[in-house]
Design a protein around this motif. Structure first.
Motif, PDB file in Angstrom:
ATOM      1  N   GLU C  58       0.820  -1.214   0.000  1.00 23.64           N
ATOM      2  CA  GLU C  58       0.000   0.000   0.000  1.00 23.64           C
ATOM      3  C   GLU C  58       0.846   1.252   0.000  1.00 23.64           C
ATOM      4  OE1 GLU C  58       0.215  -1.976   2.646  1.00 23.64           O
ATOM      5  OE2 GLU C  58      -1.726  -2.728   3.305  1.00 23.64           O
ATOM      6  N   MET C  59       2.071   1.125   0.455  1.00 24.20           N
ATOM      7  CA  MET C  59       2.868   2.332   0.682  1.00 24.20           C
ATOM      8  C   MET C  59       4.082   2.361  -0.235  1.00 24.20           C
ATOM      9  SD  MET C  59       3.503   3.177   4.590  1.00 24.20           S
ATOM     10  CE  MET C  59       2.238   3.535   5.769  1.00 24.20           C
ATOM     11  N   LEU C  60       4.305   3.519  -0.833  1.00 26.24           N
ATOM     12  CA  LEU C  60       5.598   3.796  -1.447  1.00 26.24           C
ATOM     13  C   LEU C  60       6.346   4.622  -0.419  1.00 26.24           C
ATOM     14  CD1 LEU C  60       7.608   3.998  -3.790  1.00 26.24           C
ATOM     15  CD2 LEU C  60       6.345   5.944  -4.600  1.00 26.24           C
ATOM     16  N   THR C  61       7.147   3.950   0.408  1.00 21.61           N
ATOM     17  CA  THR C  61       7.720   4.671   1.549  1.00 21.61           C
ATOM     18  C   THR C  61       8.840   5.600   1.132  1.00 21.61           C
ATOM     19  OG1 THR C  61       9.079   2.767   1.957  1.00 21.61           O
ATOM     20  CG2 THR C  61       7.223   3.076   3.406  1.00 21.61           C
ATOM     21  N   ASP C  62       9.630   5.190   0.153  1.00 17.34           N
ATOM     22  CA  ASP C  62      10.783   6.024  -0.138  1.00 17.34           C
ATOM     23  C   ASP C  62      11.085   5.977  -1.623  1.00 17.34           C
ATOM     24  OD1 ASP C  62      12.848   7.700   0.346  1.00 17.34           O
ATOM     25  OD2 ASP C  62      14.283   6.136   0.837  1.00 17.34           O
ATOM     26  N   HIS C  80      11.250   2.230  -2.621  1.00 13.59           N
ATOM     27  CA  HIS C  80      11.040   1.270  -1.526  1.00 13.59           C
ATOM     28  C   HIS C  80       9.552   1.163  -1.270  1.00 13.59           C
ATOM     29  CE1 HIS C  80      15.308   2.066  -0.625  1.00 13.59           C
ATOM     30  NE2 HIS C  80      15.279   0.839  -0.192  1.00 13.59           N
ATOM     31  N   TYR C  82       6.398  -0.724   0.893  1.00 19.44           N
ATOM     32  CA  TYR C  82       6.155  -1.407   2.164  1.00 19.44           C
ATOM     33  C   TYR C  82       4.694  -1.822   2.226  1.00 19.44           C
ATOM     34  CZ  TYR C  82       5.856  -2.201   7.198  1.00 19.44           C
ATOM     35  OH  TYR C  82       5.650  -2.759   8.437  1.00 19.44           O
ATOM     36  N   VAL C  84       1.853  -2.755   4.730  1.00 18.33           N
ATOM     37  CA  VAL C  84       1.478  -2.731   6.145  1.00 18.33           C
ATOM     38  C   VAL C  84       0.780  -4.036   6.515  1.00 18.33           C
ATOM     39  CG1 VAL C  84       0.157  -1.513   7.903  1.00 18.33           C
ATOM     40  CG2 VAL C  84       1.235  -0.238   6.070  1.00 18.33           C
ATOM     41  N   SER C 112       2.159   9.520  -2.432  1.00 22.05           N
ATOM     42  CA  SER C 112       3.408   9.934  -1.782  1.00 22.05           C
ATOM     43  C   SER C 112       4.511  10.201  -2.788  1.00 22.05           C
ATOM     44  CB  SER C 112       3.850   8.871  -0.780  1.00 22.05           C
ATOM     45  OG  SER C 112       3.993   7.630  -1.427  1.00 22.05           O
TER      46      SER C 112
END
Lengths: 411, 190, 165
Positions: C58-62, C80, C82, C84, C112
């Motif tokens: 769900e996340m594009l952290t970096d 990167h 991630y 959850v 993001s």
């Protein structure tokens, strides 16, 4: 709204409404505004008193952190990480050193790990105190701010006796910490912890159920769980929407797997939930600090540095007495550690969320890439989303609880 | 793993008393006046002081042993610096704020001694890496932090300004010496 | 980075299975599952990572870039992701050349990416095609050059622009 004012002079009311909304006004807030504790500029487009849109402009504190790190040795980057989030410098120290240790494949001694946890939890409390205290100040509540800052001073006293500096601690080293915990530290810490708890109780008594404070925070700056994930928001903001993501639990680093602590979550995702989550996290962090003290006392004095000669500077006793030690000292200082070629990403739970370091090494003593994944920067991005349609006054608490730290956001 | 996820307690609606403002104001007044009178008593009587503000410069706080102030040069009894101008602190410094020109001096203790030792305090960030690098115990972090100046030139400290007799640095040296023999040192050297 | 093996990582094996042509190389050193993909397929890869059941990133952290000066293609853009729900991470990399530093934007998939792509554009000069508002974010508009490129001298001076109103 139109049509709400009926009756005599209905036409007048209509004119009034139309005149109010006839044109949007652009308001410049910042870069140095007394009610925003951070150097950031908002270009707010106002429709009456409602926010139509915000353009957040960051970068005023950009000082080339990554460029600076990529021009010195791995050791010389550590003091710069202090200056990322100046409210919780130790957390950035720990994150960077853990990432370098990951590249090196290094395991640190047990006392070092507990001391790192101890120092980082103290800084986490300091960071949350600043966030909640400053939020009160900017909502015109001076007293709780002073209680919060007094408690933070006590935290900084503790960090000063542990690390040698209040704000820019420069405490953690690759493969260890700077020096062992002073013998008198546990007693001093326990004494101050009880004072901090008392101040937190007073803080809580003054604001938590104070209607003025609650009315300002409740249902302002709301963000949904879905939006948080889309924007990769982490930390207390994500937890306030009900996602129990805490990297200390999800990917336990250091000794967090052995520590007993709870993860507070909210449900609505507004500023009030963020406040409550932060307050509860402070209590949990104080619990962790006590466990660290107990564990460190149980372990007694011992090594806080790794044995690995690739990274550590030799003990001074050997430098003074032996030729080999002296030569090794010259080599370690002038060259610095050589980190094996490769790449690695390591994230820790900082006070604002996921603080990650992505490092690339080409096998030499100078880093190829030091990327800091700054939680402040990424958490700030959805701010227009949180505030569209809200009142201008809601901008202040929302920005406070995002807790954007210029040093970390702009690097 | 011990610990669990807990939900913060959030009253959906404030209670009647809380909505009335007045009881909450009284409660807050009680908290603040408790602080006020306790601090006042301590301030007036001078015993068990709880007020937090230190009346600097009349009063000063005692810094802990680990405290890092300005890096200074240790001065031996004959007035010469202990420093041998090896330049390790120059190498270790992340901000390049140290400048050393080594030379030989008449009657000096060692063969080399710093002819020039310049420390630019406007750039120094008190990280203490120079102290850690020093192989001679010749440069240590003092407890001095007051060095305000009207211009940047005034922040450029020369050798003579940085020399501090060893006697006055006793506390820092004791602190450092406690950590010299780290237990994890491998037996038999590198 | 020449093998195209899953290295025991379920994420990489799913990726190789679903988009065999897009994945150029993989590794899982230090426990970080990593895949280098064809830059033209980055949107496809991200879509798979986000939507496929069992992956759910769900996340594009970096999002960042690395400048490998002297190599061709010169820039490597690093993502990167991630998850959850599944508590797993994956690193996706794509190389772009100095002559044409272009890459499709991920903003339509991950919000993001907006600021992070702007940052990479600002500091490295990599352009993200399809980004709604690709302009400098940390530096000012008059800044010349891209400071995190390895050939940008640390001591380089910039023109003074004076106050803007």
């Amino acid at each position: 709204m139109a049509g709400a004012t009926q009756g005599r002079g209905g036409g007048l009311a209509e004119d009034f409404e139309r005149d109010l909304h006839i044109e949007r006004q652009t308001l410049n807030m910042g870069p140095s505004h007394p009610a925003t504790h951070g150097t950031v500029k908002f270009l707010v487009e106002l429709d009456g008193e409602n926010i139509a849109d915000i353009d957040v402009q960051v970068g005023y504190l950009h000082r080339g952190f990554e460029k600076e790190c990529e021009s010195g040795s791995w050791y010389q980057a550590i003091p710069y990480t202090d200056r990322l989030n100046y409210n919780s410098a130790v957390l950035a120290n720990v994150g960077f050193c853990l990432a370098v240790e990951k590249l090196l494949g290094l395991e640190t001694p047990i006392r070092c790990q507990w001391q790192r946890v101890l120092a980082s939890e103290l800084s986490r409390v300091g960071d949350h105190l600043t966030r909640c205290g400053a939020a009160c100040l900017e909502l015109q509540a001076m007293t709780p701010f002073l209680y919060g800052i007094e408690a933070r001073e006590l935290i900084w006293d503790l960090l000063e006796s542990l690390c040698g500096a209040r704000v820019t601690s420069n405490y953690v080293r690759i493969g260890g910490v700077k020096h062992a915990m002073p013998e008198s530290f546990p007693a001093q810490c326990r004494e101050l912890l009880s004072k901090i708890r008392a101040l937190l109780a007073d803080f809580d008594a003054v604001v938590t159920s104070n209607r003025i404070f609650v009315d300002r925070l409740k249902d302002t700056g709301v963000i949904s769980q879905q939006d948080c994930l889309r924007y990769a928001v982490t930390g207390p903001i994500l937890r306030s929407t009900g996602v129990p993501l805490d990297l200390r639990k999800a990917e336990p680093y250091l000794t967090y797997a052995e520590i007993d602590f709870d993860v507070p979550i909210g449900e609505v995702g507004d500023n009030y939930d963020r406040y409550l989550v932060c307050v509860e996290e402070m209590q949990q962090s104080l619990r962790i600090v006590e466990q660290c003290l107990a564990k460190l006392e149980e372990l007694g004095p011992g090594p806080v540095d790794t044995l690995d000669l690739r990274v550590r500077w030799p003990a001074k006793a050997r430098v003074f007495d032996q030729m080999e030690g002296l030569i090794q000292q010259f080599k370690s200082v002038t060259e610095g550690p050589r980190v094996p070629a490769g790449e690695g990403y390591l994230a820790i739970e900082s006070a604002n969320g996921e603080l990650g370091f992505y490092l690339v090494s080409d096998g030499s003593e100078v880093p190829t890439k030091v990327r800091c994944r700054p939680p402040s920067f990424i958490n700030l991005a959805p701010m227009p989303l949180m505030l569209r349609g809200a009142l201008l006054a809601d901008l202040i608490p929302t920005f406070d609880f995002i807790n954007m730290i210029g040093g970390e956001c702009d690097r | 793993m011990p610990g669990q996820v807990i939900k913060v307690e959030r009253a959906a609606k404030l209670g009647f008393l809380e909505r009335l403002y007045l009881p909450m104001i009284a409660k807050a007044l009680w908290v603040t006046s408790r602080h006020f009178f306790r601090n006042l008593r301590g301030f007036v009587t001078g015993r068990n002081r709880t007020d937090f503000v230190v009346q600097y410069p009349e009063e000063r706080v005692d810094y802990p042993d680990a405290f890092r102030g300005i890096p200074v040069l240790v001065q031996l009894e004959d007035g010469q610096p202990k420093c041998v101008a090896c330049g390790l602190c120059e190498f270790a410094c992340p901000t390049n704020c140290i400048r050393i020109v080594s030379g030989e001096l008449e009657g000096a203790r060692s063969e080399r001694t710093p002819q020039v030792f310049e420390l630019d305090l406007s750039r120094c960030m008190f990280c203490g890496l120079c102290e850690e690098a020093c192989p001679e115990e010749a440069l240590v972090m003092s407890r001095e932090v007051e060095f305000a100046s009207y211009d940047r030139e005034g922040l450029r400290f020369e050798k003579e300004q940085l020399l501090v007799p060893e006697k006055l640095l006793e506390r820092r040296l004791t602190f450092l010496r406690a950590g010299y023999d780290r237990e994890c040192e491998p037996k038999g050297g590198a | 980075m020449t093998t195209r093996d899953d290295h025991g990582s379920p994420v990489l094996s799913r990726l190789l299975e679903a988009l065999p042509a897009a994945v150029l190389a993989t590794h899982a050193r230090l426990g970080d599952a990593t895949a280098r993909v064809d830059p033209a397929c980055i949107v496809e890869v991200a879509k798979l990572l986000r939507d496929a059941s069992g992956l759910e990133f769900e996340m594009l952290t970096d999002l960042t870039a690395v400048d490998y000066l002297g190599e061709e293609p010169r820039f490597e853009v690093v993502y990167h992701f991630y998850s959850v729900a599944r508590n797993q991470r994956v690193r996706i990399k794509a190389r772009v050349s100095e002559a044409e530093p272009r890459l499709p934007s991920l903003v339509p998939l991950y919000a993001s990416a907006d600021w992070m792509e702007r940052e990479v554009f600002d500091l490295y000069g990599v352009r993200f095609v399809g980004h709604p508002n690709l302009k400098r974010i940390l530096l000012y508009d008059e800044f010349e050059g891209h400071p995190l490129r390895k050939d940008y001298a640390k001591a380089a001076r910039q023109p003074l622009i004076g106050p803007r109103n």
